[in-house]
Write an enzyme that holds these catalytic residues in place. Sequence first.
Site, PDB file in Angstrom:
ATOM      1  N   CYS A 115      54.685  40.336  34.270  1.00 39.24           N
ATOM      2  CA  CYS A 115      55.074  41.441  35.138  1.00 39.24           C
ATOM      3  C   CYS A 115      56.591  41.666  35.065  1.00 39.24           C
ATOM      4  O   CYS A 115      57.074  42.205  34.075  1.00 39.24           O
ATOM      5  CB  CYS A 115      54.571  41.213  36.556  1.00 39.24           C
ATOM      6  SG  CYS A 115      54.555  42.718  37.569  1.00 39.24           S
ATOM      7  N   HIS A 210      49.071  39.945  36.055  1.00 44.39           N
ATOM      8  CA  HIS A 210      49.277  38.571  36.541  1.00 44.39           C
ATOM      9  C   HIS A 210      48.115  37.680  36.121  1.00 44.39           C
ATOM     10  O   HIS A 210      47.176  37.465  36.890  1.00 44.39           O
ATOM     11  CB  HIS A 210      49.421  38.577  38.068  1.00 44.39           C
ATOM     12  CG  HIS A 210      50.722  39.120  38.539  1.00 44.39           C
ATOM     13  ND1 HIS A 210      51.814  38.321  38.786  1.00 44.39           N
ATOM     14  CD2 HIS A 210      51.121  40.391  38.770  1.00 44.39           C
ATOM     15  CE1 HIS A 210      52.832  39.075  39.166  1.00 44.39           C
ATOM     16  NE2 HIS A 210      52.439  40.334  39.170  1.00 44.39           N
ATOM     17  N   GLU A 212      47.920  34.600  36.012  1.00 47.29           N
ATOM     18  CA  GLU A 212      47.806  33.396  36.866  1.00 47.29           C
ATOM     19  C   GLU A 212      46.918  33.622  38.077  1.00 47.29           C
ATOM     20  O   GLU A 212      46.527  32.651  38.753  1.00 47.29           O
ATOM     21  CB  GLU A 212      49.200  32.925  37.294  1.00 47.29           C
ATOM     22  CG  GLU A 212      49.853  33.681  38.437  1.00 47.29           C
ATOM     23  CD  GLU A 212      50.434  35.033  38.078  1.00 47.29           C
ATOM     24  OE1 GLU A 212      50.953  35.716  38.976  1.00 47.29           O
ATOM     25  OE2 GLU A 212      50.362  35.413  36.889  1.00 47.29           O
TER      26      GLU A 212
END
Length: 232
Positions: A115, A210, A212
């Site tokens: 990002c 994202h 994660e």
Amino acid sequence: MSAEPLIGVSTYLEGSARWGVWDMAAVLLPATYPRHVQRAGGVAVLLPPDAPERAAAAVARLDGLVVAGGPDVDPARYGAVRSPLTGPPAPERDAWELALIGAALAARVPLLGVCRGMQLLNVALGGTLVQHLDGHAEVVGAYGSHPVKPVPGTLYAGIAPEETPVPTYHHQAVERLGAGLVPCAHAADGTVEAVELPAERGWVLGVQWHPELGEDLRVVRALVGAARDRAA
């Protein structure tokens, strides 16, 4: 040499944070980042903002680097006038992470920008950003999801060859691409969702979303694999 590569992850620097009975300045990182690296087979270490001249020494100890998401990049970094919709600057973090990116590129340490990390990679290579996209990140503090389509023949397409829904939270995007960067995934509206450098420049990938925050480990596993190969 350890089979588990050492992956550095950049962090926030906040003037005030609360935990337990404490309220003081802190370096912060959502736990999803180190957990994702760990699940992908790496050892995660946190890299709080530091003097930029120390970035090369920090990167020299790493097998891979993740530049994490966070606040908007200061438009002055890419020669633009600040939009009223752009968030407050984070000068210490901008300076530190730009230095980390430069050191990783120079040393050919595998690099993943997430990002803000992708946006900063673009800026580090002379690119610019769109300071606000209408309709993105409409709900403050809530991640959305949309599909991204890989560009055939790219590094990212080799990692995730099919159109994939991804967790997303952003209101800025790549405008002019930095020197050498190649777009490797797009959203349905044409927004550049991932960028990479040619293979001869090392393993360098930036994603607007994202990873994660999802269960798909492919992007971070690819980073960890590249870091393991370099360490070997």
